[in-house]
Design a protein around this motif. Structure first.
Motif, short mmCIF file in Angstrom:
data_model
loop_
_atom_site.label_atom_id
_atom_site.label_comp_id
_atom_site.label_asym_id
_atom_site.label_seq_id
_atom_site.Cartn_x
_atom_site.Cartn_y
_atom_site.Cartn_z
N GLY A 7 24.04 -39.47 -8.55
CA GLY A 7 25.45 -39.60 -8.20
C GLY A 7 25.85 -38.71 -7.04
O GLY A 7 26.58 -39.13 -6.14
N ARG A 8 25.35 -37.47 -7.04
CA ARG A 8 25.66 -36.56 -5.93
C ARG A 8 25.02 -37.05 -4.62
O ARG A 8 25.62 -36.95 -3.56
N ALA A 51 27.11 -39.87 -3.31
CA ALA A 51 28.38 -39.40 -2.76
C ALA A 51 28.19 -38.63 -1.46
O ALA A 51 28.96 -38.80 -0.51
N ASP A 105 32.25 -43.98 -3.41
CA ASP A 105 32.86 -43.18 -4.46
C ASP A 105 32.77 -43.89 -5.81
O ASP A 105 32.48 -43.26 -6.83
N VAL A 106 32.99 -45.19 -5.81
CA VAL A 106 32.88 -45.96 -7.05
C VAL A 106 31.43 -45.96 -7.54
O VAL A 106 31.17 -45.84 -8.74
N SER A 118 29.12 -43.65 -7.02
CA SER A 118 28.72 -42.35 -7.58
C SER A 118 29.38 -42.12 -8.94
O SER A 118 28.74 -41.62 -9.87
N LYS A 119 30.64 -42.53 -9.11
CA LYS A 119 31.30 -42.38 -10.41
C LYS A 119 30.65 -43.29 -11.46
O LYS A 119 30.52 -42.90 -12.63
N TYR A 124 27.54 -41.53 -12.61
CA TYR A 124 27.87 -40.48 -13.58
C TYR A 124 28.18 -41.08 -14.95
O TYR A 124 27.74 -40.57 -15.98
N ALA A 125 28.96 -42.15 -14.96
CA ALA A 125 29.34 -42.78 -16.23
C ALA A 125 28.11 -43.35 -16.94
O ALA A 125 28.00 -43.24 -18.18
#
Length: 159
Positions: free
Chosen positions: A29-30, A33, A45-46, A48-49, A52-53
């Motif tokens: 994710g990082r 991003a 951004d979506v 990477s989020k 994470y999810a």
């Protein structure tokens, strides 16, 4: 004794796997991003989020499996219906990921996934499934022997 050992070992391995997968998804994710990676115009951004999810979801699922294994080890009883369904779905997921890991990652990842698969299957097979209260003869212990074959229906086909 062996059942509790297997269930405890499976819980430890599942917690370690959850930690590793969450860490891998944080790194992915990082990276997504920081480098503004995009696939076919998707918002970085979506992406990477979502990574994470996905890591959080996979980690929570594996921690649930570990908690079910710990409960089985502490109670020395089979997980309930919900627990068995969760552990079976985890076993199937590890089998499919193991098949994919051979080609994509290598034999070491395959071996690790198959180890976890074996531990999950051992939990499911060493603890017999709970039976309904009305089954058996008078509430006593239920035997796992099959009924005898019917006599008179089997006939030889040659003299």
């Amino acid at each position: 004794m062996v059942r509790r050992l297997v269930a405890g070992l499976a819980a430890i391995v599942l917690v370690a796997e959850a930690a590793v997968l969450v860490l891998v998804h944080i790194v992915l994710g990082r990276t997504t991003a920081n480098q503004s990676m995009s696939i076919a115009g998707s918002d970085p951004d979506v992406m990477s989020k979502a990574t994470y999810a996905m890591g959080a979801g996979m980690g929570a699922f594996l921690l649930l499996c570990a908690a079910l294994a710990v409960l089985a080890a502490l109670r020395d009883r089979s997980p309930g219906r919900f627990g068995r369904v969760v552990l079976i779905s985890a076993a199937v997921t590890h089998a499919v990921l193991g098949m994919l890991a051979v080609g994509l990652v290598g034999w070491a990842a395959f071996a690790a996934l198959m180890l976890i698969l074996c531990l999950l299957v051992l939990i499911l097979t060493l603890y017999p499934a709970a039976r309904p209260a009305g089954e058996g003869d008078g509430g006593g212990p239920v035997e796992d022997t099959p009924p005898p074959p019917p006599f008179g229906e089997l006939k030889p086909t040659s003299p």
